[in-house]
Write an enzyme that holds these catalytic residues in place. Structure first.
Site, mmCIF file in Angstrom:
data_model
loop_
_atom_site.group_PDB
_atom_site.id
_atom_site.type_symbol
_atom_site.label_atom_id
_atom_site.label_comp_id
_atom_site.label_asym_id
_atom_site.label_seq_id
_atom_site.Cartn_x
_atom_site.Cartn_y
_atom_site.Cartn_z
ATOM 1 N N GLU A 181 23.278 10.092 -21.187
ATOM 2 C CA GLU A 181 22.483 8.954 -20.730
ATOM 3 C C GLU A 181 22.620 7.728 -21.610
ATOM 4 O OE1 GLU A 181 17.885 8.076 -19.266
ATOM 5 O OE2 GLU A 181 18.342 9.825 -20.487
ATOM 6 N N ASP A 214 18.563 13.521 -21.274
ATOM 7 C CA ASP A 214 17.976 13.215 -19.968
ATOM 8 C C ASP A 214 17.047 14.353 -19.544
ATOM 9 O OD1 ASP A 214 17.454 11.943 -17.627
ATOM 10 O OD2 ASP A 214 19.422 12.260 -16.726
ATOM 11 N N LYS A 242 20.920 10.260 -26.434
ATOM 12 C CA LYS A 242 19.716 10.257 -25.597
ATOM 13 C C LYS A 242 19.828 11.384 -24.581
ATOM 14 C CE LYS A 242 16.563 7.218 -23.174
ATOM 15 N NZ LYS A 242 16.105 8.304 -22.281
#
Length: 308
Positions: free
Chosen positions: A162, A23, A21
Protein backbone atom coordinates in the site's frame (compact mmCIF):
# COMPACT_ATOMS: atom_id res chain seq x y z
CA UNK A 1 -1.42 7.83 17.05
CA UNK A 2 -2.27 8.39 13.39
CA UNK A 3 -0.29 9.42 10.32
CA UNK A 4 -0.98 12.35 8.00
CA UNK A 5 -1.36 11.57 4.31
CA UNK A 6 1.30 13.34 2.24
CA UNK A 7 2.14 13.18 -1.49
CA UNK A 8 5.91 12.93 -0.97
CA UNK A 9 8.46 11.58 1.49
CA UNK A 10 10.25 14.03 3.85
CA UNK A 11 13.35 15.73 2.49
CA UNK A 12 15.48 15.35 5.64
CA UNK A 13 15.59 11.60 5.05
CA UNK A 14 18.28 10.86 7.64
CA UNK A 15 16.02 12.03 10.51
CA UNK A 16 13.20 9.59 9.76
CA UNK A 17 12.37 5.93 10.23
CA UNK A 18 10.53 4.19 7.40
CA UNK A 19 8.12 1.27 7.64
CA UNK A 20 6.04 -0.52 5.03
CA UNK A 21 2.32 0.29 5.25
CA UNK A 22 0.15 -2.76 5.86
CA UNK A 23 -3.35 -2.94 4.37
CA UNK A 24 -5.46 -4.17 7.28
CA UNK A 25 -7.20 -3.09 10.49
CA UNK A 26 -5.36 -1.08 13.15
CA UNK A 27 -5.47 -2.54 16.66
CA UNK A 28 -3.87 -1.70 19.99
CA UNK A 29 -3.24 -4.95 21.86
CA UNK A 30 -3.43 -5.14 25.65
CA UNK A 31 -1.63 -8.40 26.44
CA UNK A 32 -1.70 -10.14 29.81
CA UNK A 33 -1.08 -13.74 30.76
CA UNK A 34 -4.80 -14.16 31.50
CA UNK A 35 -6.20 -12.55 28.37
CA UNK A 36 -6.00 -10.28 25.35
CA UNK A 37 -7.90 -7.18 24.24
CA UNK A 38 -7.58 -5.85 20.67
CA UNK A 39 -8.94 -2.31 20.65
CA UNK A 40 -9.99 -0.72 17.35
CA UNK A 41 -9.95 2.97 16.47
CA UNK A 42 -13.57 3.23 17.63
CA UNK A 43 -12.72 1.62 21.00
CA UNK A 44 -14.28 -1.78 20.32
CA UNK A 45 -12.61 -5.00 21.47
CA UNK A 46 -12.03 -7.12 18.37
CA UNK A 47 -10.36 -10.05 20.16
CA UNK A 48 -13.43 -12.35 19.81
CA UNK A 49 -13.29 -11.87 16.02
CA UNK A 50 -9.66 -13.01 15.83
CA UNK A 51 -9.26 -15.90 18.30
CA UNK A 52 -5.98 -17.09 16.73
CA UNK A 53 -4.32 -13.89 17.99
CA UNK A 54 -4.91 -15.13 21.54
CA UNK A 55 -1.55 -16.86 21.01
CA UNK A 56 -0.02 -13.51 22.03
CA UNK A 57 -0.72 -14.27 25.68
CA UNK A 58 1.73 -17.17 25.58
CA UNK A 59 4.44 -15.31 23.68
CA UNK A 60 5.21 -12.63 26.28
CA UNK A 61 6.25 -13.05 29.92
CA UNK A 62 5.15 -9.60 31.09
CA UNK A 63 2.10 -7.38 30.46
CA UNK A 64 2.54 -5.17 27.41
CA UNK A 65 0.58 -2.75 25.24
CA UNK A 66 1.35 -3.04 21.53
CA UNK A 67 0.30 -1.16 18.40
CA UNK A 68 -0.04 -2.90 15.07
CA UNK A 69 -2.15 -4.01 12.13
CA UNK A 70 -4.34 -7.09 11.73
CA UNK A 71 -3.92 -8.44 8.18
CA UNK A 72 -5.07 -11.36 6.05
CA UNK A 73 -2.51 -12.56 3.52
CA UNK A 74 -2.97 -13.73 -0.05
CA UNK A 75 0.18 -14.83 -1.91
CA UNK A 76 2.27 -13.35 0.90
CA UNK A 77 0.72 -9.87 0.67
CA UNK A 78 -1.97 -8.25 2.84
CA UNK A 79 -5.37 -8.46 1.11
CA UNK A 80 -8.02 -6.11 2.51
CA UNK A 81 -10.77 -7.81 0.49
CA UNK A 82 -9.88 -11.16 2.04
CA UNK A 83 -9.91 -9.61 5.52
CA UNK A 84 -13.51 -8.48 4.92
CA UNK A 85 -14.71 -12.04 5.51
CA UNK A 86 -13.38 -11.83 9.08
CA UNK A 87 -14.09 -8.20 10.00
CA UNK A 88 -17.84 -8.58 10.51
CA UNK A 89 -17.84 -11.96 12.32
CA UNK A 90 -18.08 -11.71 16.09
CA UNK A 91 -17.49 -15.42 16.76
CA UNK A 92 -15.86 -17.05 13.72
CA UNK A 93 -16.16 -20.79 13.21
CA UNK A 94 -13.09 -22.97 13.28
CA UNK A 95 -13.52 -23.53 9.55
CA UNK A 96 -13.45 -19.77 8.84
CA UNK A 97 -10.35 -19.28 11.03
CA UNK A 98 -8.57 -22.11 9.19
CA UNK A 99 -9.59 -20.96 5.71
CA UNK A 100 -8.87 -17.25 6.30
CA UNK A 101 -6.25 -16.89 9.04
CA UNK A 102 -5.01 -13.48 10.12
CA UNK A 103 -1.69 -12.20 11.43
CA UNK A 104 -0.81 -9.29 13.71
CA UNK A 105 2.02 -7.08 12.46
CA UNK A 106 3.40 -5.18 15.47
CA UNK A 107 5.16 -1.87 14.90
CA UNK A 108 5.18 -0.13 18.31
CA UNK A 109 5.48 -0.85 22.03
CA UNK A 110 3.55 1.54 24.30
CA UNK A 111 3.92 -0.12 27.69
CA UNK A 112 6.15 -2.87 29.09
CA UNK A 113 5.39 -4.19 32.53
CA UNK A 114 4.91 -1.20 34.84
CA UNK A 115 6.70 1.25 32.48
CA UNK A 116 4.99 3.56 30.02
CA UNK A 117 7.10 4.05 26.89
CA UNK A 118 4.95 6.80 25.38
CA UNK A 119 7.51 9.53 26.04
CA UNK A 120 10.46 7.47 24.75
CA UNK A 121 11.78 8.20 21.23
CA UNK A 122 10.77 5.93 18.37
CA UNK A 123 14.18 4.24 18.27
CA UNK A 124 14.02 3.27 21.97
CA UNK A 125 10.49 1.88 21.65
CA UNK A 126 11.47 -0.18 18.60
CA UNK A 127 14.58 -1.52 20.35
CA UNK A 128 12.50 -2.78 23.26
CA UNK A 129 9.83 -4.14 20.90
CA UNK A 130 12.45 -6.22 19.09
CA UNK A 131 13.67 -7.58 22.44
CA UNK A 132 10.27 -9.27 22.82
CA UNK A 133 11.07 -11.55 19.87
CA UNK A 134 7.60 -11.49 18.34
CA UNK A 135 8.29 -13.29 15.07
CA UNK A 136 6.30 -16.51 15.31
CA UNK A 137 3.04 -17.07 13.44
CA UNK A 138 0.57 -15.38 13.86
CA UNK A 139 2.47 -12.39 15.32
CA UNK A 140 5.37 -10.68 13.57
CA UNK A 141 7.53 -7.57 14.02
CA UNK A 142 8.17 -6.14 10.53
CA UNK A 143 11.48 -4.37 9.87
CA UNK A 144 12.09 -0.64 9.81
CA UNK A 145 14.81 1.44 8.19
CA UNK A 146 16.61 4.59 9.34
CA UNK A 147 16.73 6.77 6.23
CA UNK A 148 16.53 5.39 2.71
CA UNK A 149 12.88 6.30 2.27
CA UNK A 150 12.97 6.29 -1.53
CA UNK A 151 14.29 2.73 -1.57
CA UNK A 152 11.60 1.61 0.89
CA UNK A 153 8.89 3.24 -1.21
CA UNK A 154 10.25 1.62 -4.37
CA UNK A 155 10.26 -1.77 -2.62
CA UNK A 156 6.63 -1.27 -1.53
CA UNK A 157 5.63 -0.59 -5.14
CA UNK A 158 7.56 -3.63 -6.42
CA UNK A 159 5.89 -5.88 -3.83
CA UNK A 160 2.40 -4.52 -4.54
CA UNK A 161 2.03 -3.03 -1.05
CA UNK A 162 0.00 0.00 0.00
CA UNK A 163 2.83 2.43 0.65
CA UNK A 164 5.19 3.72 3.36
CA UNK A 165 4.85 5.25 6.82
CA UNK A 166 7.56 7.71 7.92
CA UNK A 167 8.18 8.51 11.59
CA UNK A 168 10.72 10.94 13.08
CA UNK A 169 13.45 8.96 14.85
CA UNK A 170 13.03 11.05 18.00
CA UNK A 171 9.22 11.12 18.04
CA UNK A 172 7.30 10.08 21.17
CA UNK A 173 3.99 8.23 20.90
CA UNK A 174 1.10 10.70 21.16
CA UNK A 175 -2.23 8.86 21.60
CA UNK A 176 -5.09 10.43 19.67
CA UNK A 177 -2.79 12.69 17.64
CA UNK A 178 -2.47 12.73 13.84
CA UNK A 179 1.15 13.52 13.01
CA UNK A 180 4.11 14.06 13.04
CA UNK A 181 3.99 10.59 11.46
CA UNK A 182 3.21 10.74 7.74
CA UNK A 183 2.09 8.16 5.17
CA UNK A 184 2.72 8.06 1.41
CA UNK A 185 0.40 5.73 -0.50
CA UNK A 186 0.95 4.01 -3.82
CA UNK A 187 -2.84 3.78 -4.34
CA UNK A 188 -5.19 6.43 -3.01
CA UNK A 189 -7.78 5.26 -0.50
CA UNK A 190 -10.54 7.22 1.19
CA UNK A 191 -12.81 6.31 4.08
CA UNK A 192 -16.41 7.16 3.17
CA UNK A 193 -19.83 7.38 4.80
CA UNK A 194 -22.66 5.56 3.03
CA UNK A 195 -25.68 7.87 2.96
CA UNK A 196 -27.86 6.07 0.43
CA UNK A 197 -27.96 3.97 -2.71
CA UNK A 198 -29.30 4.06 -6.24
CA UNK A 199 -30.92 1.08 -8.02
CA UNK A 200 -28.97 -0.97 -10.52
CA UNK A 201 -29.72 -1.74 -14.12
CA UNK A 202 -29.55 -4.87 -16.27
CA UNK A 203 -28.54 -7.89 -14.23
CA UNK A 204 -28.40 -5.69 -11.11
CA UNK A 205 -31.88 -4.22 -11.68
CA UNK A 206 -33.16 -5.64 -8.38
CA UNK A 207 -30.01 -4.80 -6.44
CA UNK A 208 -27.86 -1.85 -5.39
CA UNK A 209 -26.43 -0.11 -8.44
CA UNK A 210 -24.23 2.38 -6.60
CA UNK A 211 -23.67 3.73 -3.10
CA UNK A 212 -24.08 7.44 -2.38
CA UNK A 213 -21.02 8.63 -0.46
CA UNK A 214 -20.06 11.48 1.83
CA UNK A 215 -17.46 12.73 4.29
CA UNK A 216 -17.64 15.23 7.12
CA UNK A 217 -16.30 18.73 6.51
CA UNK A 218 -16.48 20.98 9.60
CA UNK A 219 -19.31 18.80 10.97
CA UNK A 220 -21.27 19.11 7.70
CA UNK A 221 -21.93 15.95 5.70
CA UNK A 222 -20.65 16.66 2.18
CA UNK A 223 -21.49 14.65 -0.93
CA UNK A 224 -18.38 13.30 -2.69
CA UNK A 225 -19.85 11.00 -5.36
CA UNK A 226 -21.17 7.50 -5.98
CA UNK A 227 -19.36 4.18 -6.25
CA UNK A 228 -20.74 1.43 -8.47
CA UNK A 229 -17.78 -0.91 -9.02
CA UNK A 230 -15.71 -3.26 -6.88
CA UNK A 231 -18.64 -5.21 -5.43
CA UNK A 232 -19.09 -8.95 -5.26
CA UNK A 233 -22.59 -10.42 -5.30
CA UNK A 234 -22.19 -11.38 -1.64
CA UNK A 235 -21.11 -7.86 -0.67
CA UNK A 236 -24.15 -6.37 -2.46
CA UNK A 237 -26.50 -8.64 -0.51
CA UNK A 238 -24.72 -7.81 2.75
CA UNK A 239 -24.94 -4.08 2.05
CA UNK A 240 -28.64 -4.35 1.24
CA UNK A 241 -29.25 -6.16 4.55
CA UNK A 242 -27.35 -3.48 6.47
CA UNK A 243 -28.92 -0.48 4.71
CA UNK A 244 -32.55 -1.63 4.78
CA UNK A 245 -33.06 -1.09 8.56
CA UNK A 246 -31.57 2.44 8.47
CA UNK A 247 -33.54 3.87 5.53
CA UNK A 248 -34.87 7.41 5.93
CA UNK A 249 -37.23 9.50 3.77
CA UNK A 250 -35.05 12.58 3.34
CA UNK A 251 -31.60 13.51 2.07
CA UNK A 252 -29.04 13.49 4.96
CA UNK A 253 -26.46 15.71 3.22
CA UNK A 254 -25.70 19.31 4.21
CA UNK A 255 -24.41 20.11 0.71
CA UNK A 256 -25.92 19.86 -2.76
CA UNK A 257 -26.40 16.44 -4.36
CA UNK A 258 -26.71 16.29 -8.17
CA UNK A 259 -30.31 16.08 -9.33
CA UNK A 260 -29.56 12.91 -11.32
CA UNK A 261 -28.58 11.19 -8.07
CA UNK A 262 -31.37 12.67 -5.93
CA UNK A 263 -34.09 11.56 -8.35
CA UNK A 264 -33.43 7.86 -7.82
CA UNK A 265 -31.64 7.70 -4.47
CA UNK A 266 -32.87 5.69 -1.51
CA UNK A 267 -31.57 7.61 1.50
CA UNK A 268 -30.19 6.06 4.68
CA UNK A 269 -28.94 7.29 8.02
CA UNK A 270 -25.22 8.12 7.60
CA UNK A 271 -24.06 5.33 9.90
CA UNK A 272 -22.12 2.84 7.79
CA UNK A 273 -18.45 3.52 7.06
CA UNK A 274 -16.61 1.97 4.11
CA UNK A 275 -13.50 2.51 2.05
CA UNK A 276 -12.87 3.11 -1.64
CA UNK A 277 -9.83 3.20 -3.90
CA UNK A 278 -9.81 6.07 -6.42
CA UNK A 279 -7.59 7.89 -8.89
CA UNK A 280 -7.91 11.53 -7.80
CA UNK A 281 -10.21 14.28 -6.52
CA UNK A 282 -12.07 16.33 -9.12
CA UNK A 283 -12.08 20.13 -8.96
CA UNK A 284 -15.60 20.06 -7.45
CA UNK A 285 -14.51 17.70 -4.68
CA UNK A 286 -15.80 14.40 -6.03
CA UNK A 287 -14.01 11.04 -6.25
CA UNK A 288 -12.77 10.12 -9.71
CA UNK A 289 -13.01 6.44 -10.71
CA UNK A 290 -13.81 5.10 -7.21
CA UNK A 291 -13.91 1.36 -6.57
CA UNK A 292 -15.44 -0.21 -3.44
CA UNK A 293 -13.02 -1.96 -1.07
CA UNK A 294 -15.35 -2.87 1.76
CA UNK A 295 -16.98 -1.82 5.01
CA UNK A 296 -14.92 -0.44 7.91
CA UNK A 297 -16.63 -1.52 11.16
CA UNK A 298 -13.55 -0.26 13.02
CA UNK A 299 -14.36 3.37 12.15
CA UNK A 300 -17.05 5.79 13.36
CA UNK A 301 -18.80 8.12 10.88
CA UNK A 302 -17.68 11.23 12.75
CA UNK A 303 -14.05 10.18 12.17
CA UNK A 304 -14.44 10.26 8.37
CA UNK A 305 -13.03 13.37 6.73
CA UNK A 306 -11.36 13.97 3.40
CA UNK A 307 -7.74 12.83 3.19
CA UNK A 308 -5.92 15.42 1.09
Amino acid sequence: MMALLRPELPEDDENWAFELKWDGVRAVAYVRSDGLALISRNDKDMAPSYPELGALTGMIREPVVLDGEIVALRDGRPDFGLLQSRMHVQRPTGELVRSTPVAYYVFDLLRRGDRSLLAEPYTARRRELEELGLNTDPVFTPPWWAGGGEAVLAASIEQGLEGVVAKPLTSPYLPGRRGPWIKVKNVRHQEVIVAGWTPGEGRRADMIGSLVLGVYDDHALRYIGNVGTGFTENSLHELADRLRPIERPDNPFDTTVPAAVSRTAHWTEPELVGEVAFSEWTTDGHLRHPSWRGLRPDKQPEQVTRET
